[in-house]
Scaffold this motif. Structure first.
Motif, PDB file in Angstrom:
ATOM      1  N   HIS A   1      89.240  45.594 -51.316  1.00  0.00           N
ATOM      2  CA  HIS A   1      88.044  45.124 -52.267  1.00  0.00           C
ATOM      3  C   HIS A   1      87.076  44.555 -51.338  1.00  0.00           C
TER       4      HIS A   1
ATOM      5  N   ARG B   1      81.258  46.213 -45.119  1.00  0.00           N
ATOM      6  CA  ARG B   1      82.496  45.805 -45.908  1.00  0.00           C
ATOM      7  C   ARG B   1      81.924  44.403 -46.381  1.00  0.00           C
TER       8      ARG B   1
ATOM      9  N   GLN C   1      80.268  52.572 -44.750  1.00  0.00           N
ATOM     10  CA  GLN C   1      79.742  51.401 -45.724  1.00  0.00           C
ATOM     11  C   GLN C   1      80.013  49.922 -44.943  1.00  0.00           C
TER      12      GLN C   1
ATOM     13  N   ALA D   1      80.795  45.652 -50.984  1.00  0.00           N
ATOM     14  CA  ALA D   1      80.826  47.156 -51.487  1.00  0.00           C
ATOM     15  C   ALA D   1      79.807  47.286 -52.619  1.00  0.00           C
ATOM     16  N   PRO D   2      79.878  46.394 -53.646  1.00  0.00           N
ATOM     17  CA  PRO D   2      78.768  46.678 -54.461  1.00  0.00           C
ATOM     18  C   PRO D   2      77.192  46.928 -54.288  1.00  0.00           C
ATOM     19  N   LEU D   3      76.999  46.261 -53.033  1.00  0.00           N
ATOM     20  CA  LEU D   3      75.677  46.524 -52.332  1.00  0.00           C
ATOM     21  C   LEU D   3      75.433  47.911 -51.990  1.00  0.00           C
ATOM     22  N   LYS D   4      76.558  48.841 -51.629  1.00  0.00           N
ATOM     23  CA  LYS D   4      76.219  50.198 -51.336  1.00  0.00           C
ATOM     24  C   LYS D   4      75.636  50.166 -49.780  1.00  0.00           C
TER      25      LYS D   4
END
Length: 44
Positions: free
Chosen positions: A32, A4, A2, A36-39
């Protein structure tokens, strides 16, 4: 793998060498990551 986030050359170079699991900017970034939330993943 992924995505970052986006780092400058200096931070990207030292990121994987950080011995701290937390409590420093590099360790906190690894724990964190901002993207990360975007994947998002790297293309193969």
């Amino acid at each position: 793998m992924q995505v970052r986030g986006l780092l400058c050359w200096h931070c990207d170079t030292w990121l994987e060498m950080c011995p701290h699991p937390s409590g420093c900017p590099w360790g906190d970034y690894l724990n964190h990551p901002p993207a990360a939330p975007l994947k998002l993943t790297y293309p193969k």
